[in-house]
Design a protein around this motif. Structure first.
Motif, PDB file in Angstrom:
ATOM      1  N   ILE A  24       0.851  -1.190   0.000  1.00  0.00           N
ATOM      2  CA  ILE A  24       0.000   0.000   0.000  1.00  0.00           C
ATOM      3  C   ILE A  24       0.888   1.241   0.000  1.00  0.00           C
ATOM      4  CG2 ILE A  24      -1.680   1.363   1.311  1.00  0.00           C
ATOM      5  CD1 ILE A  24      -2.801  -1.373   2.334  1.00  0.00           C
ATOM      6  N   GLY A  25       1.929   1.231   0.814  1.00  0.00           N
ATOM      7  CA  GLY A  25       2.870   2.344   0.847  1.00  0.00           C
ATOM      8  C   GLY A  25       3.499   2.605  -0.509  1.00  0.00           C
ATOM      9  N   GLN A  26       3.717   1.544  -1.276  1.00  0.00           N
ATOM     10  CA  GLN A  26       4.281   1.708  -2.621  1.00  0.00           C
ATOM     11  C   GLN A  26       3.323   2.483  -3.536  1.00  0.00           C
ATOM     12  OE1 GLN A  26       7.452   0.810  -3.620  1.00  0.00           O
ATOM     13  NE2 GLN A  26       6.907   2.027  -5.415  1.00  0.00           N
ATOM     14  N   ILE A  27       2.033   2.340  -3.296  1.00  0.00           N
ATOM     15  CA  ILE A  27       1.034   3.112  -4.065  1.00  0.00           C
ATOM     16  C   ILE A  27       1.290   4.603  -3.856  1.00  0.00           C
ATOM     17  CG2 ILE A  27      -1.439   3.685  -4.236  1.00  0.00           C
ATOM     18  CD1 ILE A  27      -0.764   0.924  -5.437  1.00  0.00           C
ATOM     19  N   TYR A  28       1.567   4.996  -2.616  1.00  0.00           N
ATOM     20  CA  TYR A  28       1.846   6.406  -2.325  1.00  0.00           C
ATOM     21  C   TYR A  28       3.155   6.835  -2.968  1.00  0.00           C
ATOM     22  CZ  TYR A  28      -1.645   5.359   1.225  1.00  0.00           C
ATOM     23  OH  TYR A  28      -2.763   4.938   1.873  1.00  0.00           O
ATOM     24  N   THR A  29       4.166   5.989  -2.862  1.00  0.00           N
ATOM     25  CA  THR A  29       5.458   6.300  -3.479  1.00  0.00           C
ATOM     26  C   THR A  29       5.301   6.464  -4.984  1.00  0.00           C
ATOM     27  OG1 THR A  29       6.630   5.107  -1.744  1.00  0.00           O
ATOM     28  CG2 THR A  29       7.830   5.466  -3.799  1.00  0.00           C
ATOM     29  N   ASP A  30       4.521   5.594  -5.605  1.00  0.00           N
ATOM     30  CA  ASP A  30       4.274   5.680  -7.051  1.00  0.00           C
ATOM     31  C   ASP A  30       3.662   7.021  -7.431  1.00  0.00           C
ATOM     32  OD1 ASP A  30       5.146   3.049  -7.191  1.00  0.00           O
ATOM     33  OD2 ASP A  30       3.138   2.200  -7.513  1.00  0.00           O
ATOM     34  N   ARG A  31       2.925   7.622  -6.496  1.00  0.00           N
ATOM     35  CA  ARG A  31       2.251   8.903  -6.747  1.00  0.00           C
ATOM     36  C   ARG A  31       3.008  10.070  -6.130  1.00  0.00           C
ATOM     37  NH1 ARG A  31      -0.596   4.782  -7.477  1.00  0.00           N
ATOM     38  NH2 ARG A  31      -2.454   4.730  -8.759  1.00  0.00           N
ATOM     39  N   ASP A  32       4.239   9.829  -5.762  1.00  0.00           N
ATOM     40  CA  ASP A  32       5.140  10.847  -5.218  1.00  0.00           C
ATOM     41  C   ASP A  32       4.604  11.487  -3.937  1.00  0.00           C
ATOM     42  OD1 ASP A  32       7.660  12.019  -5.391  1.00  0.00           O
ATOM     43  OD2 ASP A  32       6.846  13.845  -6.315  1.00  0.00           O
ATOM     44  N   VAL A  33       3.910  10.691  -3.127  1.00  0.00           N
ATOM     45  CA  VAL A  33       3.435  11.148  -1.822  1.00  0.00           C
ATOM     46  C   VAL A  33       4.483  10.733  -0.798  1.00  0.00           C
ATOM     47  CG1 VAL A  33       1.640  10.932  -0.067  1.00  0.00           C
ATOM     48  CG2 VAL A  33       1.019  10.945  -2.499  1.00  0.00           C
ATOM     49  N   LYS A  34       5.027  11.703  -0.110  1.00  0.00           N
ATOM     50  CA  LYS A  34       6.096  11.433   0.847  1.00  0.00           C
ATOM     51  C   LYS A  34       5.591  11.582   2.285  1.00  0.00           C
ATOM     52  CE  LYS A  34       9.817  13.023  -2.235  1.00  0.00           C
ATOM     53  NZ  LYS A  34       9.166  12.492  -3.376  1.00  0.00           N
TER      54      LYS A  34
END
Length: 155
Positions: A24-34
Protein backbone atom coordinates in the motif's frame (compact mmCIF):
# COMPACT_ATOMS: atom_id res chain seq x y z
CA UNK A 1 19.12 -21.57 26.34
CA UNK A 2 17.70 -22.14 22.88
CA UNK A 3 16.39 -19.12 21.00
CA UNK A 4 12.57 -19.38 21.40
CA UNK A 5 12.05 -16.88 18.57
CA UNK A 6 13.45 -19.31 15.97
CA UNK A 7 10.02 -20.90 15.70
CA UNK A 8 6.92 -18.77 15.45
CA UNK A 9 3.35 -19.37 14.41
CA UNK A 10 2.80 -15.63 14.91
CA UNK A 11 5.59 -14.27 12.66
CA UNK A 12 4.04 -15.24 9.30
CA UNK A 13 0.93 -13.20 10.13
CA UNK A 14 3.01 -10.18 11.15
CA UNK A 15 5.15 -10.57 8.04
CA UNK A 16 2.08 -10.79 5.80
CA UNK A 17 0.53 -7.66 7.30
CA UNK A 18 3.84 -5.80 6.99
CA UNK A 19 4.10 -6.87 3.35
CA UNK A 20 0.56 -5.70 2.57
CA UNK A 21 1.21 -2.36 4.30
CA UNK A 22 4.45 -1.97 2.35
CA UNK A 23 2.62 -2.61 -0.92
CA UNK A 24 0.00 0.00 0.00
CA UNK A 25 2.87 2.34 0.85
CA UNK A 26 4.28 1.71 -2.62
CA UNK A 27 1.03 3.11 -4.07
CA UNK A 28 1.85 6.41 -2.33
CA UNK A 29 5.46 6.30 -3.48
CA UNK A 30 4.27 5.68 -7.05
CA UNK A 31 2.25 8.90 -6.75
CA UNK A 32 5.14 10.85 -5.22
CA UNK A 33 3.44 11.15 -1.82
CA UNK A 34 6.10 11.43 0.85
CA UNK A 35 5.85 10.88 4.59
CA UNK A 36 2.53 9.04 4.58
CA UNK A 37 2.14 5.66 6.29
CA UNK A 38 -0.74 3.35 5.38
CA UNK A 39 -1.53 3.00 9.08
CA UNK A 40 -2.47 6.70 9.22
CA UNK A 41 -5.09 6.72 6.47
CA UNK A 42 -8.08 5.87 8.64
CA UNK A 43 -7.32 8.68 11.06
CA UNK A 44 -6.77 11.21 8.27
CA UNK A 45 -10.04 10.24 6.59
CA UNK A 46 -11.89 10.48 9.90
CA UNK A 47 -10.52 13.97 10.46
CA UNK A 48 -11.52 14.95 6.93
CA UNK A 49 -15.03 13.57 7.27
CA UNK A 50 -15.78 14.61 10.86
CA UNK A 51 -13.65 17.71 11.20
CA UNK A 52 -11.23 18.58 13.98
CA UNK A 53 -11.32 16.22 16.95
CA UNK A 54 -9.51 15.84 20.20
CA UNK A 55 -7.11 12.93 20.46
CA UNK A 56 -9.64 11.20 22.71
CA UNK A 57 -12.44 11.70 20.18
CA UNK A 58 -10.25 10.41 17.36
CA UNK A 59 -9.21 7.40 19.44
CA UNK A 60 -12.86 6.64 20.17
CA UNK A 61 -13.80 7.06 16.50
CA UNK A 62 -11.36 4.39 15.39
CA UNK A 63 -11.40 2.17 18.47
CA UNK A 64 -7.85 2.74 19.74
CA UNK A 65 -6.41 3.92 23.04
CA UNK A 66 -5.65 7.55 23.77
CA UNK A 67 -2.00 6.65 24.29
CA UNK A 68 -1.70 4.91 20.90
CA UNK A 69 -3.40 7.81 19.13
CA UNK A 70 -1.31 10.39 20.91
CA UNK A 71 1.85 8.73 19.56
CA UNK A 72 0.35 8.40 16.08
CA UNK A 73 -0.75 12.05 16.05
CA UNK A 74 2.76 13.10 17.06
CA UNK A 75 4.20 11.14 14.13
CA UNK A 76 1.60 12.54 11.70
CA UNK A 77 2.36 16.04 12.99
CA UNK A 78 6.08 15.49 12.40
CA UNK A 79 5.23 14.40 8.84
CA UNK A 80 3.26 17.61 8.30
CA UNK A 81 -0.12 15.88 7.91
CA UNK A 82 -1.88 17.19 11.02
CA UNK A 83 -1.49 20.02 13.44
CA UNK A 84 -2.63 20.27 17.01
CA UNK A 85 -4.03 23.25 18.84
CA UNK A 86 -5.11 23.54 22.47
CA UNK A 87 -8.54 22.08 23.11
CA UNK A 88 -11.39 23.32 25.26
CA UNK A 89 -9.36 22.64 28.38
CA UNK A 90 -5.63 22.62 29.03
CA UNK A 91 -5.40 18.82 28.97
CA UNK A 92 -6.83 18.29 25.50
CA UNK A 93 -5.58 18.99 21.99
CA UNK A 94 -7.64 19.49 18.85
CA UNK A 95 -6.23 17.63 15.84
CA UNK A 96 -6.79 19.15 12.41
CA UNK A 97 -5.63 18.34 8.90
CA UNK A 98 -2.94 20.46 7.29
CA UNK A 99 -3.12 21.82 3.75
CA UNK A 100 -0.78 18.98 2.73
CA UNK A 101 -3.14 16.26 3.96
CA UNK A 102 -6.24 18.04 2.64
CA UNK A 103 -4.73 17.69 -0.84
CA UNK A 104 -4.39 13.94 -0.27
CA UNK A 105 -7.83 12.99 1.05
CA UNK A 106 -9.33 12.12 -2.35
CA UNK A 107 -6.37 9.83 -3.08
CA UNK A 108 -6.62 8.31 0.39
CA UNK A 109 -10.34 7.60 -0.03
CA UNK A 110 -9.76 6.12 -3.50
CA UNK A 111 -6.88 3.98 -2.20
CA UNK A 112 -9.05 2.77 0.70
CA UNK A 113 -11.80 1.70 -1.71
CA UNK A 114 -9.29 0.09 -4.07
CA UNK A 115 -7.66 -1.77 -1.18
CA UNK A 116 -11.02 -3.08 0.00
CA UNK A 117 -11.82 -4.23 -3.55
CA UNK A 118 -8.41 -5.93 -3.81
CA UNK A 119 -9.01 -7.70 -0.48
CA UNK A 120 -12.42 -8.89 -1.69
CA UNK A 121 -10.78 -10.18 -4.87
CA UNK A 122 -8.07 -11.93 -2.88
CA UNK A 123 -10.62 -13.48 -0.51
CA UNK A 124 -12.54 -14.86 -3.50
CA UNK A 125 -9.39 -16.78 -4.46
CA UNK A 126 -8.96 -18.33 -1.02
CA UNK A 127 -10.68 -21.48 0.22
CA UNK A 128 -11.16 -19.79 3.60
CA UNK A 129 -11.49 -15.97 3.53
CA UNK A 130 -9.29 -13.89 5.83
CA UNK A 131 -12.31 -12.05 7.18
CA UNK A 132 -13.83 -15.39 8.24
CA UNK A 133 -10.57 -16.32 9.98
CA UNK A 134 -10.79 -13.07 11.94
CA UNK A 135 -14.41 -13.76 12.94
CA UNK A 136 -13.51 -17.30 13.99
CA UNK A 137 -10.54 -16.10 16.06
CA UNK A 138 -12.73 -13.43 17.72
CA UNK A 139 -15.29 -16.11 18.64
CA UNK A 140 -12.59 -18.35 20.11
CA UNK A 141 -11.16 -15.41 22.09
CA UNK A 142 -14.63 -14.61 23.40
CA UNK A 143 -14.62 -18.10 24.92
CA UNK A 144 -11.13 -17.67 26.41
CA UNK A 145 -8.98 -14.54 26.10
CA UNK A 146 -5.51 -14.59 24.58
CA UNK A 147 -4.20 -13.30 27.92
CA UNK A 148 -5.72 -16.25 29.76
CA UNK A 149 -4.33 -18.71 27.19
CA UNK A 150 -0.81 -17.32 27.61
CA UNK A 151 -1.08 -17.09 31.40
CA UNK A 152 -2.12 -20.77 31.59
CA UNK A 153 0.97 -21.77 29.59
CA UNK A 154 3.21 -19.83 31.99
CA UNK A 155 1.95 -21.67 35.08
Amino acid sequence: MEDPTEQSLWRPLHDLLARLDAEIGQIYTDRDVKGLKPTWVRELLQLHLKGPMTITELADAIGRTHSALSQKVAAMRAAGLVRTVPGADARSKQVTLTAKSKKLVELLAAEWRATEAAIAELEAELPYPMSQVVRDVEEALARKSFHDRIAEKLQ
